[in-house]
Design a protein around this motif. Structure first.
Motif, PDB file in Angstrom:
ATOM      1  N   HIS A  68      13.062   8.381   9.766  1.00  0.00           N
ATOM      2  CA  HIS A  68      13.241   9.650   9.060  1.00  0.00           C
ATOM      3  C   HIS A  68      12.995  10.781  10.036  1.00  0.00           C
ATOM      4  O   HIS A  68      12.461  10.592  11.128  1.00  0.00           O
ATOM      5  N   SER A  69      13.381  11.967   9.660  1.00  0.00           N
ATOM      6  CA  SER A  69      13.060  13.192  10.408  1.00  0.00           C
ATOM      7  C   SER A  69      13.281  13.061  11.909  1.00  0.00           C
ATOM      8  O   SER A  69      12.346  13.214  12.701  1.00  0.00           O
ATOM      9  N   GLY A  70      14.494  12.736  12.304  1.00  0.00           N
ATOM     10  CA  GLY A  70      14.812  12.694  13.721  1.00  0.00           C
ATOM     11  C   GLY A  70      14.300  11.483  14.446  1.00  0.00           C
ATOM     12  O   GLY A  70      14.028  11.543  15.652  1.00  0.00           O
ATOM     13  N   GLY A  71      14.141  10.372  13.745  1.00  0.00           N
ATOM     14  CA  GLY A  71      13.777   9.124  14.406  1.00  0.00           C
ATOM     15  C   GLY A  71      12.349   8.685  14.241  1.00  0.00           C
ATOM     16  O   GLY A  71      11.956   7.640  14.782  1.00  0.00           O
ATOM     17  N   LEU A  72      11.520   9.430  13.524  1.00  0.00           N
ATOM     18  CA  LEU A  72      10.152   8.986  13.271  1.00  0.00           C
ATOM     19  C   LEU A  72      10.169   7.782  12.315  1.00  0.00           C
ATOM     20  O   LEU A  72      10.990   7.725  11.398  1.00  0.00           O
ATOM     21  N   PRO A  73       9.236   6.837  12.503  1.00  0.00           N
ATOM     22  CA  PRO A  73       9.273   5.620  11.701  1.00  0.00           C
ATOM     23  C   PRO A  73       8.406   5.687  10.438  1.00  0.00           C
ATOM     24  O   PRO A  73       7.458   6.467  10.350  1.00  0.00           O
ATOM     25  N   GLY A  74       8.758   4.844   9.500  1.00  0.00           N
ATOM     26  CA  GLY A  74       7.955   4.640   8.303  1.00  0.00           C
ATOM     27  C   GLY A  74       8.094   3.197   7.868  1.00  0.00           C
ATOM     28  O   GLY A  74       8.893   2.439   8.419  1.00  0.00           O
ATOM     29  N   VAL A  75       7.306   2.789   6.890  1.00  0.00           N
ATOM     30  CA  VAL A  75       7.364   1.413   6.405  1.00  0.00           C
ATOM     31  C   VAL A  75       7.150   1.407   4.897  1.00  0.00           C
ATOM     32  O   VAL A  75       6.386   2.221   4.355  1.00  0.00           O
ATOM     33  N   ILE A  76       7.850   0.519   4.223  1.00  0.00           N
ATOM     34  CA  ILE A  76       7.647   0.284   2.788  1.00  0.00           C
ATOM     35  C   ILE A  76       7.146  -1.136   2.646  1.00  0.00           C
ATOM     36  O   ILE A  76       7.816  -2.097   3.045  1.00  0.00           O
ATOM     37  N   THR A  77       5.950  -1.297   2.105  1.00  0.00           N
ATOM     38  CA  THR A  77       5.339  -2.610   1.938  1.00  0.00           C
ATOM     39  C   THR A  77       5.157  -2.895   0.460  1.00  0.00           C
ATOM     40  O   THR A  77       5.037  -1.992  -0.364  1.00  0.00           O
ATOM     41  N   GLY A  78       5.110  -4.186   0.114  1.00  0.00           N
ATOM     42  CA  GLY A  78       4.945  -4.572  -1.283  1.00  0.00           C
ATOM     43  C   GLY A  78       6.260  -4.482  -2.039  1.00  0.00           C
ATOM     44  O   GLY A  78       7.280  -4.028  -1.518  1.00  0.00           O
ATOM     45  N   GLY A 108      -0.359  -5.067  -6.463  1.00  0.00           N
ATOM     46  CA  GLY A 108       0.970  -5.054  -7.054  1.00  0.00           C
ATOM     47  C   GLY A 108       1.765  -3.777  -6.894  1.00  0.00           C
ATOM     48  O   GLY A 108       2.779  -3.595  -7.579  1.00  0.00           O
ATOM     49  N   TYR A 109       1.341  -2.902  -5.975  1.00  0.00           N
ATOM     50  CA  TYR A 109       2.046  -1.638  -5.764  1.00  0.00           C
ATOM     51  C   TYR A 109       2.993  -1.736  -4.567  1.00  0.00           C
ATOM     52  O   TYR A 109       2.816  -2.570  -3.678  1.00  0.00           O
ATOM     53  N   ARG A 110       3.975  -0.862  -4.549  1.00  0.00           N
ATOM     54  CA  ARG A 110       4.881  -0.729  -3.408  1.00  0.00           C
ATOM     55  C   ARG A 110       4.468   0.542  -2.660  1.00  0.00           C
ATOM     56  O   ARG A 110       4.471   1.626  -3.240  1.00  0.00           O
ATOM     57  N   VAL A 111       4.131   0.403  -1.399  1.00  0.00           N
ATOM     58  CA  VAL A 111       3.493   1.489  -0.658  1.00  0.00           C
ATOM     59  C   VAL A 111       4.385   1.952   0.496  1.00  0.00           C
ATOM     60  O   VAL A 111       4.895   1.131   1.263  1.00  0.00           O
ATOM     61  N   LEU A 112       4.549   3.262   0.603  1.00  0.00           N
ATOM     62  CA  LEU A 112       5.285   3.860   1.715  1.00  0.00           C
ATOM     63  C   LEU A 112       4.310   4.645   2.582  1.00  0.00           C
ATOM     64  O   LEU A 112       3.592   5.516   2.088  1.00  0.00           O
ATOM     65  N   LEU A 113       4.273   4.319   3.867  1.00  0.00           N
ATOM     66  CA  LEU A 113       3.519   5.078   4.861  1.00  0.00           C
ATOM     67  C   LEU A 113       4.489   5.542   5.930  1.00  0.00           C
ATOM     68  O   LEU A 113       5.466   4.853   6.227  1.00  0.00           O
ATOM     69  N   TYR A 114       4.204   6.675   6.549  1.00  0.00           N
ATOM     70  CA  TYR A 114       5.155   7.212   7.511  1.00  0.00           C
ATOM     71  C   TYR A 114       4.446   8.031   8.580  1.00  0.00           C
ATOM     72  O   TYR A 114       3.403   8.644   8.328  1.00  0.00           O
ATOM     73  N   ALA A 115       5.016   8.002   9.778  1.00  0.00           N
ATOM     74  CA  ALA A 115       4.544   8.871  10.847  1.00  0.00           C
ATOM     75  C   ALA A 115       5.092  10.271  10.615  1.00  0.00           C
ATOM     76  O   ALA A 115       6.204  10.440  10.114  1.00  0.00           O
ATOM     77  N   ARG A 116       4.305  11.277  10.979  1.00  0.00           N
ATOM     78  CA  ARG A 116       4.690  12.661  10.694  1.00  0.00           C
ATOM     79  C   ARG A 116       4.521  13.517  11.931  1.00  0.00           C
ATOM     80  O   ARG A 116       3.504  13.432  12.622  1.00  0.00           O
ATOM     81  N   SER A 117       5.496  14.339  12.208  1.00  0.00           N
ATOM     82  CA  SER A 117       5.390  15.301  13.296  1.00  0.00           C
ATOM     83  C   SER A 117       4.401  16.391  12.916  1.00  0.00           C
ATOM     84  O   SER A 117       4.346  16.818  11.754  1.00  0.00           O
ATOM     85  N   SER A 118       3.631  16.860  13.900  1.00  0.00           N
ATOM     86  CA  SER A 118       2.663  17.926  13.621  1.00  0.00           C
ATOM     87  C   SER A 118       3.346  19.236  13.253  1.00  0.00           C
ATOM     88  O   SER A 118       2.719  20.131  12.687  1.00  0.00           O
ATOM     89  N   SER A 119       4.635  19.351  13.555  1.00  0.00           N
ATOM     90  CA  SER A 119       5.359  20.579  13.234  1.00  0.00           C
ATOM     91  C   SER A 119       5.948  20.563  11.828  1.00  0.00           C
ATOM     92  O   SER A 119       6.415  21.588  11.338  1.00  0.00           O
ATOM     93  N   ALA A 120       5.932  19.402  11.173  1.00  0.00           N
ATOM     94  CA  ALA A 120       6.520  19.285   9.838  1.00  0.00           C
ATOM     95  C   ALA A 120       5.498  19.668   8.773  1.00  0.00           C
ATOM     96  O   ALA A 120       4.305  19.359   8.899  1.00  0.00           O
ATOM     97  N   LEU A 121       5.949  20.342   7.724  1.00  0.00           N
ATOM     98  CA  LEU A 121       5.062  20.688   6.612  1.00  0.00           C
ATOM     99  C   LEU A 121       4.803  19.431   5.786  1.00  0.00           C
ATOM    100  O   LEU A 121       5.744  18.819   5.269  1.00  0.00           O
TER     101      LEU A 121
END
Length: 253
Positions: A68-78, A108-121
């Protein structure tokens, strides 16, 4: 030349101390192994992922890696029907939130975590990540979870997302009282009593303002100044994680 080298070393030290490093798909090395007693084998560090990963601690073995956001990674688990979007603190990474992610996936939840640029709100990115997770097959409702600035912006993000939000968990946040007053979704705030940001007074102000929230809970750790994800690996970690999972379980339907 010696003076220039010293100045460069000083600047690196200052930048490191200031934190705020962006978490990307580049793997980070693990801690160095502790010294072993004489005659004992030296433990090998955990292998560093070479394939798609988020900060070296989430790989495709954990779930779906995305960009997302220009190539930053994230993951969806569960794979549960209720999703959780986690937005970490300014100096944190997805790795420091793994204890909570693992507990939520096990519940039993589906969790999204993501890396974030310090310049992004954080508010804008949290909204975008929530909308991404909502499009996953089978996801019906969402919780927004944040630490520090991620917690502060979780409430305005929830207001933008509307009825899809099942609740907000704000860990060490300083929530604007006007935003808190507009929130109708359940709210759980957690923080240390003596924290400079998201301490007992900050939590109390938001709690008093959130009179329209269906549920309005606060957990204050007395005598501590632990901030955001530092709570998870502290002696209070189990109680904090238990409280979050109990809250999501009560309000997921």
């Amino acid at each position: 030349m010696r003076g220039l080298t010293g100045l460069m070393g000083f600047m690196v030290g200052v930048l490191t101390a200031c934190g705020g490093a962006v978490s990307t798909g580049t793997a980070v090395s693990g801690p160095s192994p502790a010294a072993s007693p004489a005659g004992s084998p030296v433990a090998s560090p955990a292998p560093i992922p070479t394939g798609p990963n988020v900060s070296g601690c989430f790989t495709e073995a954990d779930g779906k890696i995305f960009e997302h956001s220009g190539g930053l990674p994230g993951v969806i688990t569960g794979d549960g029907p209720v999703g959780v979007v986690i937005t970490y603190e300014r100096r944190g990474t997805v790795c420091t939130w793994r204890p909570l992610s693992d507990r939520l996936v096990a519940a039993g939840y589906r969790v999204l975590l993501y890396a974030r640029s310090s310049s992004a709100l954080p508010e804008d990115v949290a909204v975008a990540m929530a909308r991404r997770l909502a499009k996953e097959n089978g996801v019906e409702r969402l919780f927004l979870v944040g630490g520090s600035i991620g917690a502060t912006t979780a409430v305005p993000a929830a207001l933008r997302l509307g009825a899809k939000v099942a609740g907000v968990v704000a860990v060490s946040g300083t929530i604007n009282t006007q935003a808190a007053a507009r929130l109708t979704a359940p709210l759980l705030q957690i923080g240390s009593a003596n924290d400079d940001y998201g301490g007992a007074d900050d939590l109390a102000r938001a709690h008093d303002a959130a009179t329209n929230a269906v549920s309005n809970e606060t957990m204050v750790i007395p005598g501590e100044s632990l901030h955001a994800s530092a709570l998870f690996t502290s002696p209070h970690g189990k109680d904090v994680l238990d409280r979050i999972v109990a809250f999501t379980d009560r309000h997921k339907d």
